[in-house]
Design an enzyme around this catalytic site. Sequence first.
Site, PDB file in Angstrom:
ATOM      1  N   ASN A  11      91.614   7.186 -49.587  1.00 35.54           N
ATOM      2  CA  ASN A  11      90.607   7.852 -50.425  1.00 35.54           C
ATOM      3  C   ASN A  11      89.972   8.966 -49.597  1.00 35.54           C
ATOM      4  O   ASN A  11      89.206   8.687 -48.672  1.00 35.54           O
ATOM      5  CB  ASN A  11      89.567   6.805 -50.854  1.00 35.54           C
ATOM      6  N   LYS A  13      87.839  11.128 -50.561  1.00 34.66           N
ATOM      7  CA  LYS A  13      86.461  11.438 -50.984  1.00 34.66           C
ATOM      8  C   LYS A  13      86.279  12.960 -51.103  1.00 34.66           C
ATOM      9  O   LYS A  13      87.225  13.653 -51.483  1.00 34.66           O
ATOM     10  CB  LYS A  13      85.453  10.809 -50.016  1.00 34.66           C
ATOM     11  N   HIS A  99      84.275   3.130 -57.804  1.00 31.33           N
ATOM     12  CA  HIS A  99      84.019   3.156 -56.362  1.00 31.33           C
ATOM     13  C   HIS A  99      82.511   3.016 -56.142  1.00 31.33           C
ATOM     14  O   HIS A  99      81.708   3.525 -56.936  1.00 31.33           O
ATOM     15  CB  HIS A  99      84.528   4.468 -55.757  1.00 31.33           C
ATOM     16  N   GLU A 101      80.484   4.448 -54.349  1.00 27.68           N
ATOM     17  CA  GLU A 101      79.721   5.700 -54.337  1.00 27.68           C
ATOM     18  C   GLU A 101      79.442   6.179 -55.762  1.00 27.68           C
ATOM     19  O   GLU A 101      78.402   6.775 -56.038  1.00 27.68           O
ATOM     20  CB  GLU A 101      80.458   6.749 -53.488  1.00 27.68           C
ATOM     21  N   GLU A 169      85.556  -3.823 -52.033  1.00 26.63           N
ATOM     22  CA  GLU A 169      84.961  -3.015 -50.967  1.00 26.63           C
ATOM     23  C   GLU A 169      83.490  -3.387 -50.819  1.00 26.63           C
ATOM     24  O   GLU A 169      82.652  -2.900 -51.590  1.00 26.63           O
ATOM     25  CB  GLU A 169      85.074  -1.528 -51.302  1.00 26.63           C
ATOM     26  N   GLY A 175      82.248   3.155 -44.619  1.00 25.31           N
ATOM     27  CA  GLY A 175      81.787   4.268 -43.793  1.00 25.31           C
ATOM     28  C   GLY A 175      80.816   3.870 -42.709  1.00 25.31           C
ATOM     29  O   GLY A 175      80.193   4.730 -42.083  1.00 25.31           O
ATOM     30  N   SER A 214      85.809   0.489 -43.864  1.00 25.14           N
ATOM     31  CA  SER A 214      86.040   0.687 -42.426  1.00 25.14           C
ATOM     32  C   SER A 214      87.382   0.115 -41.952  1.00 25.14           C
ATOM     33  O   SER A 214      87.472  -0.434 -40.860  1.00 25.14           O
ATOM     34  CB  SER A 214      84.880   0.120 -41.613  1.00 25.14           C
TER      35      SER A 214
HETATM   36  P1  PGA Z   1      85.813   3.869 -45.240  1.00 20.99           P
HETATM   37  O1  PGA Z   1      85.788   4.077 -46.848  1.00 20.99           O
HETATM   38  O2  PGA Z   1      87.220   3.396 -44.903  1.00 20.99           O
HETATM   39  O3  PGA Z   1      85.505   5.211 -44.667  1.00 20.99           O
HETATM   40  O4  PGA Z   1      84.808   2.822 -44.932  1.00 20.99           O
HETATM   41  C1  PGA Z   1      86.438   3.186 -47.693  1.00 20.99           C
HETATM   42  C2  PGA Z   1      86.235   3.601 -49.139  1.00 20.99           C
HETATM   43  O5  PGA Z   1      85.123   4.020 -49.479  1.00 20.99           O
HETATM   44  O6  PGA Z   1      87.160   3.521 -49.970  1.00 20.99           O
END
Ligand code: PGA
Length: 258
Positions: A11, A13, A99, A101, A169, A175, A214
């Site tokens: 992803n 983003k 997601h 976010e 997740e 992140g 992560s």
């Molecule tokens: P990250 O993001 O691997 O940077 O923690 C995962 C995601 O949001 O899909």
Amino acid sequence: MSRRPTIVAGNWKMHKTLPEGEAFLQAFLPRLASRKGTGCQVVLAPNFTLLAAMRDPCRAAGVGLAAQNCHPEARGAFTGEVAVGMLAAAGATHVLVGHSERRHLFHEDDDFLRRKVQAVLAGGLTPIFCVGETLEERTAGQATAVVGRQLRAGLRDVASPAGIIIAYEPVWAIGTGKTATTADAQQMHAFIRQILGELLPAGGAGMPVLYGGSVKPGNAAELLAAPEVDGVLVGGASLEPEDFLQIVAAGDRAAAQV
Ligand code: PGA
């Protein structure tokens, strides 16, 4: 033994311009092609502006192409939004739905996400439906209640599990550099599988459940070794071809064990 596919999804983003996306593919795809065996299924989720340019190279390489979002309506006065039919025409094969976010920064609620899942399925694409609890919810002992609610709401109108991917997740792991322990991931994935079995008695057992939060080259293999973890959804570590290739290699090894 599971017959579910092993999936490694990246992803991106809100990262990478069109030239940056093309440079990634130039470095990534030849190395991907040179790996051996049937391997894991690879999916990339760039921003909307890269989809059309990535369609042909990804299709030729057998790499899935995911949009990061969609609107549930097919068309209309929704300035700034993108419909599933538009994504399909641009080359998307998958769409991320829910997601964290989108849920937390853009306040998308369970019902809106249920409509998106329906729209993606109706458009013939594969939803990657994301669920996960916040740190406050986990600390309050609410993690399974929250994830259960998200699954029941999002999948309420789903008649068949075919062509749906779930991604667990935990919001506190995205992140942040904090990863769920393999035991935590395994436990939540087993819970998710139980809910899928209740919701979709016809075959929830075949739905892949990915872990995200992560995931890095250094921890991917251990997470992928958990029996209920069918793949990974990778944010930051999918931006560099070398890092992502290492995670794909871990996915290939996990796929070979299945
Ligand atoms: P990250 O993001 O691997 O940077 O923690 C995962 C995601 O949001 O899909």
